[in-house]
Design a protein around this motif. Sequence first.
Motif, short mmCIF file in Angstrom:
data_model
loop_
_atom_site.label_atom_id
_atom_site.label_comp_id
_atom_site.label_asym_id
_atom_site.label_seq_id
_atom_site.Cartn_x
_atom_site.Cartn_y
_atom_site.Cartn_z
N ILE A 327 5.92 12.76 20.16
CA ILE A 327 4.46 12.93 20.11
C ILE A 327 4.04 13.57 18.79
O ILE A 327 3.11 13.11 18.12
CB ILE A 327 3.98 13.76 21.31
N CYS A 328 4.75 14.64 18.41
CA CYS A 328 4.42 15.31 17.14
C CYS A 328 4.63 14.38 15.95
O CYS A 328 3.83 14.36 15.01
CB CYS A 328 5.27 16.57 16.99
N THR A 329 5.71 13.60 16.00
CA THR A 329 6.00 12.68 14.89
C THR A 329 4.94 11.60 14.78
O THR A 329 4.50 11.26 13.67
CB THR A 329 7.38 12.05 15.10
N VAL A 330 4.50 11.05 15.92
CA VAL A 330 3.46 10.02 15.90
C VAL A 330 2.16 10.57 15.33
O VAL A 330 1.49 9.92 14.51
CB VAL A 330 3.25 9.46 17.32
N ILE A 331 1.79 11.78 15.74
CA ILE A 331 0.56 12.39 15.23
C ILE A 331 0.64 12.56 13.72
O ILE A 331 -0.30 12.23 12.97
CB ILE A 331 0.31 13.74 15.92
N MET A 332 1.78 13.04 13.22
CA MET A 332 1.94 13.25 11.78
C MET A 332 1.98 11.93 11.02
O MET A 332 1.45 11.83 9.90
CB MET A 332 3.20 14.07 11.51
N TYR A 336 -0.51 10.69 8.17
CA TYR A 336 0.02 10.30 6.86
C TYR A 336 -0.45 8.91 6.45
O TYR A 336 -0.81 8.67 5.30
CB TYR A 336 1.54 10.35 6.89
N VAL A 337 -0.44 7.97 7.41
CA VAL A 337 -0.84 6.60 7.09
C VAL A 337 -2.34 6.51 6.79
O VAL A 337 -2.77 5.83 5.85
CB VAL A 337 -0.46 5.66 8.25
N LEU A 338 -3.15 7.21 7.58
CA LEU A 338 -4.60 7.11 7.43
C LEU A 338 -5.15 7.97 6.29
O LEU A 338 -6.18 7.62 5.71
CB LEU A 338 -5.29 7.51 8.74
N PHE A 339 -4.48 9.05 5.96
CA PHE A 339 -5.02 9.95 4.94
C PHE A 339 -4.01 10.32 3.86
O PHE A 339 -4.24 10.13 2.68
CB PHE A 339 -5.54 11.23 5.60
N GLY A 340 -2.87 10.84 4.28
CA GLY A 340 -1.92 11.38 3.31
C GLY A 340 -1.39 10.36 2.34
O GLY A 340 -1.26 10.64 1.14
N LEU A 341 -1.09 9.15 2.81
CA LEU A 341 -0.54 8.11 1.94
C LEU A 341 -1.51 7.73 0.84
O LEU A 341 -1.15 7.62 -0.34
CB LEU A 341 -0.17 6.89 2.77
N HIS A 342 -2.78 7.56 1.19
CA HIS A 342 -3.79 7.17 0.20
C HIS A 342 -4.07 8.32 -0.77
O HIS A 342 -4.23 8.11 -1.97
CB HIS A 342 -5.07 6.76 0.92
N ALA A 343 -4.11 9.53 -0.25
CA ALA A 343 -4.36 10.68 -1.12
C ALA A 343 -3.22 10.86 -2.12
O ALA A 343 -3.44 11.14 -3.31
CB ALA A 343 -4.54 11.94 -0.28
N THR A 344 -1.98 10.70 -1.65
CA THR A 344 -0.83 10.84 -2.54
C THR A 344 -0.81 9.73 -3.58
O THR A 344 -0.52 9.96 -4.76
CB THR A 344 0.47 10.82 -1.71
N TYR A 345 -1.12 8.49 -3.16
CA TYR A 345 -1.13 7.36 -4.09
C TYR A 345 -2.20 7.55 -5.16
O TYR A 345 -1.96 7.33 -6.35
CB TYR A 345 -1.37 6.07 -3.31
N ASP A 346 -3.40 7.96 -4.73
CA ASP A 346 -4.47 8.18 -5.69
C ASP A 346 -4.13 9.30 -6.65
O ASP A 346 -4.45 9.23 -7.85
CB ASP A 346 -5.78 8.52 -4.95
N MET A 347 -3.47 10.34 -6.16
CA MET A 347 -3.09 11.46 -7.01
C MET A 347 -2.04 11.03 -8.03
O MET A 347 -2.09 11.42 -9.19
CB MET A 347 -2.55 12.61 -6.15
#
Length: 371
Positions: A327-332, A336-347
Amino acid sequence: MSSTRNTSLLNWIASAVNTLVILFVIIAGFSNADTSNMKPFAPFGVEGVFRAAAIVYFGYGGFDAIATMAEETKNPSRDIPLGLLGSMSIITVIYCLMALSLTMMQKYTDIDPNAAYSVAFEHVGLKWAKYLVALGALKGMTTVLLVGALGQARYITHIARAHMIPPFFALVHPKTKTPINATLLVTICSACIAFFSSLDILASLLSVSTLFVFMMMAVALIVRRYYVNGVTPRTSLLKLVGFLLIIIVSSIGMSACWGLNPSGWVGYAVTAFMVHGYTWDFGSSAATTHPESVGVPLVPWLPSLSIATNLFLMGSLGHMAFVRFGICTVIMLVYYVLFGLHATYDMAHQQPQVKVIKVGLTLSHQGVILQ
């Protein structure tokens, strides 16, 4: 939050007090030992040993905080490995001695899980010692919380620098030189989780997550040693991927054999042959990169053994630990897919603004004018 130097001093004082208490517990425990309490030696068998090892595995989770202090170490390539190996060796010896002294003072059926050493000393007639043990336990929890907050705050700082979370948490105070915002985030979140959760749930969840992280560290070590982006040929990359899949799948199969039929030997023989045979073939033929300073020896055999051991211990935990971990892994992952991945790519692809300055240059050489 005040400074790393003050934190180290406070940690040193608390650790010194805790060490004195640990020495007292070990000496007093063996002084009042009764060898008859050790019979039967392993009342729950081999299965009980591995199950207990998997549960208390989170007790070794604090040493990885040393790796987060690389930016604040004078010679990290030498000091970090020495700190890791030294702390792990000392912790293992002390843990075994304390466990042995406890079980020799009091039979395992009479050990109080809520106050093991205090009740054991009271059982042998040292009632005053339980207060000293309580002091040591308090100091021990203080050092654990202190080091945990120190290391996790550095994790949060690096994550914030990649913009996976708001970069506000990556700010370092100009006077204290510490990540105050990240430390506050870790402290508040940890306090809330501890307040609303029970210890047994947290212990199993931390154990399975720690085992998974350490398994991934061993995988990353193999990838780091045998793969260089843009240099390693495609055939070598495919061979590396196949090697990792065989090691992971065969280790999971060994853990499954243990859970389904612990007394059988066919499954262990097959999976062990797969691990040993392919590891030897891959380690003898693959091209490796050598670290500049201190490096892990016996690669890929040692990290392959680490992968197998971690996955095997994970299989010794209860199914609810995997449910909570999933459950914790799915939430993270969703975050990551919805926010973290795009933020890291843009950075990573953010182009710095560079002022273009036109410079005129005139050279005269044998009648040729260049401008």
